[in-house]
Scaffold this motif. Structure first.
Motif, PDB file in Angstrom:
ATOM      1  N   VAL A   1     -29.942   4.623  -7.578  1.00  0.00           N
ATOM      2  CA  VAL A   1     -29.379   5.971  -7.571  1.00  0.00           C
ATOM      3  C   VAL A   1     -29.329   6.459  -9.006  1.00  0.00           C
ATOM      4  CG1 VAL A   1     -27.388   7.416  -7.005  1.00  0.00           C
ATOM      5  CG2 VAL A   1     -27.987   5.475  -5.528  1.00  0.00           C
TER       6      VAL A   1
ATOM      7  N   SER B   1     -20.104  14.069 -13.047  1.00  0.00           N
ATOM      8  CA  SER B   1     -20.851  12.804 -12.999  1.00  0.00           C
ATOM      9  C   SER B   1     -19.905  11.617 -13.052  1.00  0.00           C
ATOM     10  CB  SER B   1     -21.889  12.741 -14.123  1.00  0.00           C
ATOM     11  OG  SER B   1     -21.280  12.649 -15.391  1.00  0.00           O
TER      12      SER B   1
ATOM     13  N   PHE C   1     -18.348  11.139  -9.670  1.00  0.00           N
ATOM     14  CA  PHE C   1     -19.292  10.476  -8.760  1.00  0.00           C
ATOM     15  C   PHE C   1     -19.242   8.968  -8.962  1.00  0.00           C
ATOM     16  CE2 PHE C   1     -23.240   8.581  -7.519  1.00  0.00           C
ATOM     17  CZ  PHE C   1     -23.614   9.250  -6.364  1.00  0.00           C
TER      18      PHE C   1
ATOM     19  N   HIS D   1     -26.356   6.349 -14.614  1.00  0.00           N
ATOM     20  CA  HIS D   1     -25.490   7.503 -14.875  1.00  0.00           C
ATOM     21  C   HIS D   1     -25.937   8.139 -16.191  1.00  0.00           C
ATOM     22  CE1 HIS D   1     -21.080   8.850 -15.951  1.00  0.00           C
ATOM     23  NE2 HIS D   1     -21.898   9.880 -15.813  1.00  0.00           N
TER      24      HIS D   1
ATOM     25  N   VAL E   1     -29.236  12.451  -7.885  1.00  0.00           N
ATOM     26  CA  VAL E   1     -28.080  13.333  -7.711  1.00  0.00           C
ATOM     27  C   VAL E   1     -27.958  14.191  -8.968  1.00  0.00           C
ATOM     28  CG1 VAL E   1     -25.592  13.465  -7.351  1.00  0.00           C
ATOM     29  CG2 VAL E   1     -26.921  11.628  -6.255  1.00  0.00           C
TER      30      VAL E   1
ATOM     31  N   SER F   1     -27.816  17.908  -4.832  1.00  0.00           N
ATOM     32  CA  SER F   1     -27.341  18.673  -5.978  1.00  0.00           C
ATOM     33  C   SER F   1     -26.052  19.430  -5.641  1.00  0.00           C
ATOM     34  CB  SER F   1     -28.414  19.660  -6.464  1.00  0.00           C
ATOM     35  OG  SER F   1     -28.798  20.542  -5.439  1.00  0.00           O
TER      36      SER F   1
ATOM     37  N   ILE G   1     -26.760   1.864 -10.316  1.00  0.00           N
ATOM     38  CA  ILE G   1     -26.576   3.300 -10.532  1.00  0.00           C
ATOM     39  C   ILE G   1     -26.905   3.609 -11.983  1.00  0.00           C
ATOM     40  CG2 ILE G   1     -24.999   5.256 -10.281  1.00  0.00           C
ATOM     41  CD1 ILE G   1     -25.431   3.512  -7.735  1.00  0.00           C
TER      42      ILE G   1
ATOM     43  N   VAL H   1     -27.763   9.471 -11.146  1.00  0.00           N
ATOM     44  CA  VAL H   1     -26.832  10.596 -11.120  1.00  0.00           C
ATOM     45  C   VAL H   1     -26.829  11.243 -12.493  1.00  0.00           C
ATOM     46  CG1 VAL H   1     -24.870   9.046 -11.542  1.00  0.00           C
ATOM     47  CG2 VAL H   1     -24.473  11.360 -10.682  1.00  0.00           C
TER      48      VAL H   1
ATOM     49  N   TRP I   1     -17.961   6.082  -6.429  1.00  0.00           N
ATOM     50  CA  TRP I   1     -18.870   5.000  -6.034  1.00  0.00           C
ATOM     51  C   TRP I   1     -18.227   3.635  -6.300  1.00  0.00           C
ATOM     52  CZ3 TRP I   1     -23.915   5.709  -4.039  1.00  0.00           C
ATOM     53  CH2 TRP I   1     -24.614   4.515  -3.802  1.00  0.00           C
TER      54      TRP I   1
ATOM     55  N   ILE J   1     -18.505  15.903  -3.849  1.00  0.00           N
ATOM     56  CA  ILE J   1     -18.930  14.628  -4.438  1.00  0.00           C
ATOM     57  C   ILE J   1     -18.380  13.465  -3.623  1.00  0.00           C
ATOM     58  CG2 ILE J   1     -18.549  13.094  -6.414  1.00  0.00           C
ATOM     59  CD1 ILE J   1     -18.901  15.592  -8.187  1.00  0.00           C
TER      60      ILE J   1
END
Length: 226
Positions: free
Chosen positions: A96, A29, A32, A6, A148, A188, A4, A98, A36, A212
């Motif tokens: 991913v 964020s 999220f 971020h 995201v 989004s 991920i 984000v 996760w 989220i």
């Protein structure tokens, strides 16, 4: 295991649920990533704070270096592209991405625009050939990455079909360059009513955080099923 990436882009240094006058986009964020981690604690998280440590803006030397074939670059060219190379490497490593990106004057913060300009790189994230049949540009980022976008807005009514839809250049301004390099799967969410600071803001925050959780549940379920 998935990675991920971020990214936070707000000029505000703290989260609104932890610091007075903190950032709503940082709050989203972080929520999220926390959700996760709760589901997939062993996945890799890369963090990049472009709001507090923005990338250098693109310069004439940067452009000269980027459009010079890699095997012909002089030392100063490699130095000019070093930060961009790091940012691109992080992006390519991620499954991913984000992004906490607030709306500033209807668009993304300048810090995040500098990030976009550094990752949209000829020869690294998109290809270009004048002699190619058809479209001379093509994306180079491998397919399957998820983007995201978690935003915050001072006013309200920026979503499709609402009163200020045409003034919203945040989500389109993020989706378009990311799609150009090959990242087309986008999700989004946004908080509104920040300037009103009343019960409508609190309701918007609560709804965004619930959404989220639901989004993370869907994305992690796909990972487990893959």
């Amino acid at each position: 295991m998935p990675t991920i990436l971020h990214i936070d882009a707000s000029a505000r240094p703290g989260r609104s649920d932890e610091t007075r006058f903190g950032s709503h986009s940082r709050r989203l964020s972080a929520k999220f990533v926390e959700a996760w981690r709760a589901r997939r604690p062993h996945d890799t998280i890369l963090y990049r704070d472009v709001g507090q440590t923005p990338p250098a803006p693109v310069t004439g030397q940067w452009i000269h270096a980027a459009f010079t074939p890699a095997d012909q670059r002089e030392p100063w060219m490699r130095e000019a592209l070093a930060e961009s190379d790091t940012l691109v490497d992080e992006l390519l490593a991620a499954d991913v991405i984000v992004v906490g990106v607030p709306m500033y004057n209807f668009g993304v913060p300048a810090q995040f625009k500098a990030y976009i300009d550094n990752i949209v790189r000829v020869g690294r994230t998109f290809g270009f050939d004048r002699n190619r049949d058809g479209e001379p540009y093509w994306p180079m980022v491998p397919a399957g990455k998820q983007l995201v976008v978690l935003s915050s807005r001072g006013d309200f009514g920026y979503d499709p079909g609402e009163r200020l839809e045409k003034s919203n250049h945040v989500e389109p301004g993020v989706r378009t360059p990311f799609a150009y390099i090959g990242i087309t799967q986008t999700h989004s969410l946004a908080v509104e009513y920040d300037e009103f600071a009343d019960e409508r803001l609190q309701a918007s925050l609560a709804q965004a955080e619930q959404s989220i959780d639901a989004l993370v549940a869907r994305l992690t379920a796909k990972r487990l099923a893959a």
